[in-house]
Design a protein around this motif. Structure first.
Motif, PDB file in Angstrom:
ATOM      1  N   MET A   1       5.706  -8.584 -16.193  1.00 21.66           N
ATOM      2  CA  MET A   1       6.340  -9.808 -15.727  1.00 21.66           C
ATOM      3  C   MET A   1       5.458 -10.465 -14.669  1.00 21.66           C
ATOM      4  SD  MET A   1      10.217 -10.300 -14.222  1.00 21.66           S
ATOM      5  CE  MET A   1      10.875  -9.382 -15.611  1.00 21.66           C
ATOM      6  N   LEU A   2       5.421 -11.796 -14.674  1.00 18.71           N
ATOM      7  CA  LEU A   2       4.635 -12.550 -13.706  1.00 18.71           C
ATOM      8  C   LEU A   2       5.579 -13.389 -12.852  1.00 18.71           C
ATOM      9  CD1 LEU A   2       1.724 -13.820 -15.998  1.00 18.71           C
ATOM     10  CD2 LEU A   2       1.735 -11.799 -14.521  1.00 18.71           C
ATOM     11  N   PHE A   3       5.626 -13.081 -11.558  1.00 19.87           N
ATOM     12  CA  PHE A   3       6.442 -13.849 -10.623  1.00 19.87           C
ATOM     13  C   PHE A   3       5.561 -14.883  -9.934  1.00 19.87           C
ATOM     14  CE2 PHE A   3       8.900  -9.778 -10.500  1.00 19.87           C
ATOM     15  CZ  PHE A   3      10.107 -10.291 -10.967  1.00 19.87           C
ATOM     16  N   ILE A   4       6.066 -16.097  -9.813  1.00 22.99           N
ATOM     17  CA  ILE A   4       5.353 -17.123  -9.059  1.00 22.99           C
ATOM     18  C   ILE A   4       6.260 -17.655  -7.951  1.00 22.99           C
ATOM     19  CG2 ILE A   4       4.006 -17.794 -11.084  1.00 22.99           C
ATOM     20  CD1 ILE A   4       5.631 -20.434 -11.093  1.00 22.99           C
ATOM     21  N   ARG A   5       5.627 -18.251  -6.984  1.00 18.15           N
ATOM     22  CA  ARG A   5       6.324 -18.987  -5.931  1.00 18.15           C
ATOM     23  C   ARG A   5       5.796 -20.408  -6.018  1.00 18.15           C
ATOM     24  NH1 ARG A   5       4.629 -19.319  -0.548  1.00 18.15           N
ATOM     25  NH2 ARG A   5       6.222 -20.044   0.917  1.00 18.15           N
ATOM     26  N   TYR A   6       6.689 -21.383  -6.023  1.00 22.17           N
ATOM     27  CA  TYR A   6       6.257 -22.740  -6.329  1.00 22.17           C
ATOM     28  C   TYR A   6       7.078 -23.766  -5.558  1.00 22.17           C
ATOM     29  CZ  TYR A   6      10.405 -23.010  -9.346  1.00 22.17           C
ATOM     30  OH  TYR A   6      11.699 -23.018  -9.822  1.00 22.17           O
ATOM     31  N   ARG A   7       6.512 -24.968  -5.513  1.00 23.52           N
ATOM     32  CA  ARG A   7       7.226 -26.106  -4.935  1.00 23.52           C
ATOM     33  C   ARG A   7       7.482 -27.118  -6.036  1.00 23.52           C
ATOM     34  NH1 ARG A   7       4.113 -27.261  -1.086  1.00 23.52           N
ATOM     35  NH2 ARG A   7       5.344 -26.481   0.672  1.00 23.52           N
ATOM     36  N   ARG A   8       8.714 -27.592  -6.089  1.00 21.30           N
ATOM     37  CA  ARG A   8       9.074 -28.689  -6.994  1.00 21.30           C
ATOM     38  C   ARG A   8       9.908 -29.664  -6.188  1.00 21.30           C
ATOM     39  NH1 ARG A   8      13.099 -29.317 -11.883  1.00 21.30           N
ATOM     40  NH2 ARG A   8      11.932 -30.777 -13.213  1.00 21.30           N
ATOM     41  N   ARG A  13      10.692 -22.259  -4.389  1.00 20.70           N
ATOM     42  CA  ARG A  13      11.476 -21.247  -5.089  1.00 20.70           C
ATOM     43  C   ARG A  13      10.556 -20.207  -5.723  1.00 20.70           C
ATOM     44  NH1 ARG A  13      16.191 -23.504  -8.788  1.00 20.70           N
ATOM     45  NH2 ARG A  13      16.804 -21.339  -8.415  1.00 20.70           N
ATOM     46  N   TYR A  14      11.158 -19.088  -6.118  1.00 22.06           N
ATOM     47  CA  TYR A  14      10.485 -18.097  -6.949  1.00 22.06           C
ATOM     48  C   TYR A  14      10.900 -18.319  -8.400  1.00 22.06           C
ATOM     49  CZ  TYR A  14       8.950 -15.269  -2.971  1.00 22.06           C
ATOM     50  OH  TYR A  14       8.335 -14.822  -1.832  1.00 22.06           O
ATOM     51  N   GLY A  15      10.011 -17.923  -9.302  1.00 24.68           N
ATOM     52  CA  GLY A  15      10.323 -18.024 -10.713  1.00 24.68           C
ATOM     53  C   GLY A  15       9.525 -17.013 -11.511  1.00 24.68           C
ATOM     54  N   VAL A  16       9.839 -16.925 -12.791  1.00 24.51           N
ATOM     55  CA  VAL A  16       9.112 -16.071 -13.721  1.00 24.51           C
ATOM     56  C   VAL A  16       8.292 -16.970 -14.634  1.00 24.51           C
ATOM     57  CG1 VAL A  16       9.305 -14.399 -15.598  1.00 24.51           C
ATOM     58  CG2 VAL A  16      10.869 -14.276 -13.650  1.00 24.51           C
ATOM     59  N   LEU A  17       7.002 -16.676 -14.731  1.00 28.50           N
ATOM     60  CA  LEU A  17       6.124 -17.457 -15.591  1.00 28.50           C
ATOM     61  C   LEU A  17       6.320 -17.016 -17.035  1.00 28.50           C
ATOM     62  CD1 LEU A  17       3.870 -19.608 -15.625  1.00 28.50           C
ATOM     63  CD2 LEU A  17       2.226 -17.732 -15.432  1.00 28.50           C
ATOM     64  N   GLU A  18       6.639 -17.985 -17.898  1.00 28.87           N
ATOM     65  CA  GLU A  18       6.841 -17.718 -19.320  1.00 28.87           C
ATOM     66  C   GLU A  18       5.983 -18.702 -20.107  1.00 28.87           C
ATOM     67  OE1 GLU A  18      11.053 -18.120 -19.881  1.00 28.87           O
ATOM     68  OE2 GLU A  18      11.501 -16.155 -18.988  1.00 28.87           O
ATOM     69  N   GLY A  19       4.724 -18.334 -20.350  1.00 28.05           N
ATOM     70  CA  GLY A  19       3.810 -19.234 -21.040  1.00 28.05           C
ATOM     71  C   GLY A  19       3.509 -20.445 -20.188  1.00 28.05           C
ATOM     72  N   ASP A  20       3.829 -21.641 -20.694  1.00 29.22           N
ATOM     73  CA  ASP A  20       3.592 -22.869 -19.936  1.00 29.22           C
ATOM     74  C   ASP A  20       4.868 -23.383 -19.292  1.00 29.22           C
ATOM     75  OD1 ASP A  20       4.922 -23.657 -22.195  1.00 29.22           O
ATOM     76  OD2 ASP A  20       3.462 -25.181 -22.814  1.00 29.22           O
ATOM     77  N   ALA A  21       5.813 -22.471 -19.046  1.00 31.72           N
ATOM     78  CA  ALA A  21       7.073 -22.834 -18.408  1.00 31.72           C
ATOM     79  C   ALA A  21       7.407 -21.828 -17.311  1.00 31.72           C
ATOM     80  CB  ALA A  21       8.203 -22.890 -19.433  1.00 31.72           C
ATOM     81  N   VAL A  22       8.284 -22.248 -16.419  1.00 32.46           N
ATOM     82  CA  VAL A  22       8.740 -21.410 -15.316  1.00 32.46           C
ATOM     83  C   VAL A  22      10.247 -21.266 -15.420  1.00 32.46           C
ATOM     84  CG1 VAL A  22       8.900 -21.162 -12.811  1.00 32.46           C
ATOM     85  CG2 VAL A  22       6.890 -22.256 -13.830  1.00 32.46           C
ATOM     86  N   ILE A 167       2.288 -12.762  -8.984  1.00 31.56           N
ATOM     87  CA  ILE A 167       2.469 -11.321  -8.830  1.00 31.56           C
ATOM     88  C   ILE A 167       2.677 -10.725 -10.213  1.00 31.56           C
ATOM     89  CG2 ILE A 167       3.908  -9.484  -7.852  1.00 31.56           C
ATOM     90  CD1 ILE A 167       4.748 -11.536  -5.674  1.00 31.56           C
ATOM     91  N   ALA A 168       1.812  -9.801 -10.593  1.00 31.43           N
ATOM     92  CA  ALA A 168       1.918  -9.114 -11.885  1.00 31.43           C
ATOM     93  C   ALA A 168       2.536  -7.741 -11.654  1.00 31.43           C
ATOM     94  CB  ALA A 168       0.547  -8.975 -12.535  1.00 31.43           C
ATOM     95  N   THR A 169       3.592  -7.440 -12.391  1.00 29.86           N
ATOM     96  CA  THR A 169       4.316  -6.187 -12.156  1.00 29.86           C
ATOM     97  C   THR A 169       3.828  -5.034 -13.023  1.00 29.86           C
ATOM     98  OG1 THR A 169       6.025  -6.778 -13.764  1.00 29.86           O
ATOM     99  CG2 THR A 169       6.387  -7.453 -11.473  1.00 29.86           C
ATOM    100  N   THR A 170       3.022  -5.305 -14.044  1.00 33.41           N
ATOM    101  CA  THR A 170       2.642  -4.245 -14.982  1.00 33.41           C
ATOM    102  C   THR A 170       1.177  -3.841 -14.874  1.00 33.41           C
ATOM    103  OG1 THR A 170       2.215  -5.880 -16.721  1.00 33.41           O
ATOM    104  CG2 THR A 170       4.427  -4.924 -16.627  1.00 33.41           C
ATOM    105  N   LEU A 171       0.447  -4.367 -13.907  1.00 37.26           N
ATOM    106  CA  LEU A 171      -0.968  -4.031 -13.753  1.00 37.26           C
ATOM    107  C   LEU A 171      -1.142  -2.558 -13.397  1.00 37.26           C
ATOM    108  CD1 LEU A 171      -3.884  -5.463 -13.447  1.00 37.26           C
ATOM    109  CD2 LEU A 171      -3.468  -5.155 -11.009  1.00 37.26           C
TER     110      LEU A 171
END
Length: 254
Positions: A1-8, A13-22, A167-171
């Protein structure tokens, strides 16, 4: 899983990166959360440093080749220092060269992000306290460190701790290739397999000194090849299986 922190907009907020979407997270990344149903296009958000740490614990000379390069013996215990949270920036943000220094260097590193409180944990249980991993650049004003014989001032300038892009959780932290490029030219390339102290050993050691809290960041050391940065450069830290942290370099004008 890839967690990102972003501004919109005005929201961070925090989110999960899913391809080209959050997929935004509702709740606490380091506690209870749920994924929201509505995804957001990645193109509509600005990536920030993937965590806002309470403290950053760093390790010096954790690669034998780096110790030899510095003319120092390999340490027998981890050599710890701290970097301030105010030094953190995210991918794409500029590293600013302070006027007090004539030689600022990059230092590509693997960073561990703590997910659960850790105090007096063993190496065998240490990785259960790690949420995941991200790329880091331990930027250093080398001339200041060499002149003072201390690490704090030369490693603490604003922008001297780029983290990201997520943040990568499976590395697997025991065998990941770290590469640093400046303007496309490779400066550093070493596997985490060559660390003197593993991530598990480092988490255990640090937890015997201080309590590691969720969101804290542990920088695990840079290999040989750390070199100078100049105004106009672009520096990249890539960790195999994780991603690329990319930052332009600019002179900091007072």
């Amino acid at each position: 899983m890839l967690f990102i922190r972003y501004r919109r907009g005005d929201a961070v907020r925090y989110g999960v990166l899913e391809g080209d979407a959050v997929r935004p997270l509702d709740g606490d990344l380091f506690g209870a959360y749920r994924r929201e149903a509505q995804a957001v296009p990645l193109a509509e958000v600005a990536l920030l440093a993937p965590v806002a740490p309470g403290k950053i614990v760093a390790v010096g000379n954790n690669f034998a080749d780096r110790a030899r390069e510095a003319g120092l013996p390999a340490p027998t215990v981890p050599l710890l220092f701290l970097k301030p949270p105010s030094a953190v920036i995210g991918t794409g943000e500029p590293i600013r060269l302070p006027p007090q220094s004539a030689r600022v260097e990059h230092g590509a590193e693997l960073a561990a992000v703590i997910g659960r409180p850790a105090r007096w944990v063993s190496p065998e249980e240490a990785l259960r306290h790690v949420l995941g991993y991200t790329c880091a650049n331990d930027v250093t004003a080398r001339d200041i460190v060499d002149a003072e014989g201390l690490w704090t001032r030369g490693k603490s300038f604003d922008t001297f701790c780029p983290l990201g892009p997520w943040i990568a959780t499976t590395l697997n932290p025991a065998d990941a290739l770290i590469t640093c490029r400046v303007n496309g030219a490779v400066r550093q390339m070493t596997s985490t397999h060559d660390m003197l102290f593993s991530v598990a050993q480092l988490v255990a050691f640090v937890s015997s000194v201080m309590t590691l809290l969720p969101g804290d960041v542990l920088l695990t050391g840079t290999p040989a090849g750390a070199g100078p940065l100049a105004d106009g450069d672009e520096v990249e830290v890539e960790i195999e299986g994780l991603g690329v942290l990319r930052n332009p370099v600019q002179r900091d004008e007072r």
